[in-house]
Design a protein around this motif. Structure first.
Motif, PDB file in Angstrom:
ATOM      1  N   LEU A   1       0.818  -1.216   0.000  1.00 19.59           N
ATOM      2  CA  LEU A   1       0.000   0.000   0.000  1.00 19.59           C
ATOM      3  C   LEU A   1       0.851   1.265   0.000  1.00 19.59           C
ATOM      4  O   LEU A   1       0.424   2.293  -0.544  1.00 19.59           O
ATOM      5  N   ASP A   2       2.042   1.197   0.595  1.00 17.59           N
ATOM      6  CA  ASP A   2       2.956   2.347   0.528  1.00 17.59           C
ATOM      7  C   ASP A   2       3.277   2.666  -0.935  1.00 17.59           C
ATOM      8  O   ASP A   2       3.282   3.838  -1.349  1.00 17.59           O
ATOM      9  N   ARG A   3       3.551   1.622  -1.710  1.00 17.05           N
ATOM     10  CA  ARG A   3       3.857   1.804  -3.131  1.00 17.05           C
ATOM     11  C   ARG A   3       2.641   2.313  -3.897  1.00 17.05           C
ATOM     12  O   ARG A   3       2.743   3.244  -4.702  1.00 17.05           O
ATOM     13  N   VAL A   4       1.472   1.725  -3.623  1.00 19.88           N
ATOM     14  CA  VAL A   4       0.241   2.153  -4.288  1.00 19.88           C
ATOM     15  C   VAL A   4      -0.033   3.624  -4.007  1.00 19.88           C
ATOM     16  O   VAL A   4      -0.349   4.409  -4.911  1.00 19.88           O
ATOM     17  N   GLN A   5       0.110   3.999  -2.749  1.00 16.57           N
ATOM     18  CA  GLN A   5      -0.175   5.376  -2.351  1.00 16.57           C
ATOM     19  C   GLN A   5       0.713   6.356  -3.111  1.00 16.57           C
ATOM     20  O   GLN A   5       0.245   7.390  -3.611  1.00 16.57           O
TER      21      GLN A   5
END
Length: 266
Positions: free
Chosen positions: A159-163
């Motif tokens: 989710l860090d990457r998605v964000q």
């Protein structure tokens, strides 16, 4: 000042890490409610998984759900939608394509229902934990329903990457993307947040912001805490959430809600 309304986040705030409402906290909430204070659960959960907690408290009334996107009143006659910030499914199509391509689990919510396209054992356990029974469909876009929330569920590093990517590409368009937990990203209407929902509810009850105390633990609680006359963060909150709060109480595992109510209301 005597607070007339207490807004409570649920997961990570009212409930401990075992998703349990302790007897001490329950008794304290019942005690302050008996003085005439409104208790409002303000959560990212859907109404169906919020209502059991309200019932465990021995209460009925209004719940702010889906991180402010749907406000619902619950009593012995059932649940009634009071307010919603909905948007068409077509607005999340780029994000749906991304999630499908990357194999990231997602769900879409109307005020009272949740829809998914696939589910594994890991996701089943998550939904069970949150008392959710999602409806399995082939393609959520075929529903052609307005929705109030689109959620991704994955490990924090995913989710860090998605964000970062979604913010860089503005993939969410005119909608609002928030991190509602380490394992969740929510996309909602730009108008939808717990603060706006609480403001509308307070106006309908003729309660001033200064007569409201709000307790939360995460970034999706910031608007609610800012609107309230007294915004309190539990000790397990991220540091910048605690810095934004007016006061800090004990953690969710140490009955922080109980401590705050006793200190400021009883």
């Amino acid at each position: 000042m005597k607070f007339k309304l207490i807004a409570l986040d649920v997961d990570g705030t009212l409930l401990n890490d075992q998703y349990v409402l302790t007897e001490r906290t329950k008794q304290t909430i019942q005690e302050v409610h008996d003085t005439g204070c409104h208790i409002v659960l303000c959560t990212g959960r859907a109404p169906a998984s919020t209502l059991p907690i309200l019932q465990e408290l021995g209460l009925e009334g209004t719940m702010i759900t889906h991180n402010g996107a749907a406000t619902v009143h619950a009593d012995e006659r059932g649940q009634t939608l009071v307010n919603e910030f909905a948007f068409p499914l077509s607005e999340i199509r780029p994000m749906l394509d991304y999630a499908r391509r990357e194999g990231i689990h997602f769900d879409v919510c109307t005020p009272f229902n949740m829809y998914i396209e696939r589910i594994g054992e890991y996701e089943k356990q998550m939904y069970k934990k949150f008392l959710i029974n999602p409806k399995l469909v082939t393609d959520v876009t075929e529903l052609e329903l307005p929705i109030v929330k689109f959620t991704l569920f994955a490990q924090p590093e995913v989710l860090d990457r998605v964000q970062l990517e979604w913010e860089d590409q503005k993939l969410y368009g005119d909608l609002r993307m928030i991190r509602s937990g380490d394992l969740f990203i929510d996309v909602m209407s730009a108008k939808a947040n717990k603060g706006n929902a609480l403001k509308a509810l307070a106006a309908s009850l003729e309660i001033d912001a200064n007569e409201i105390m709000a307790i939360g633990n995460y970034y999706n609680d910031l608007e609610m805490m800012a609107f309230a006359g007294l915004g309190i963060a539990v000790a397990n909150s991220p540091e910048d959430v605690k810095e934004a709060a007016d006061a800090i109480t004990a953690s969710n595992n140490e009955d922080g809600v109980h401590e705050a109510i006793v200190k400021y209301c009883l």
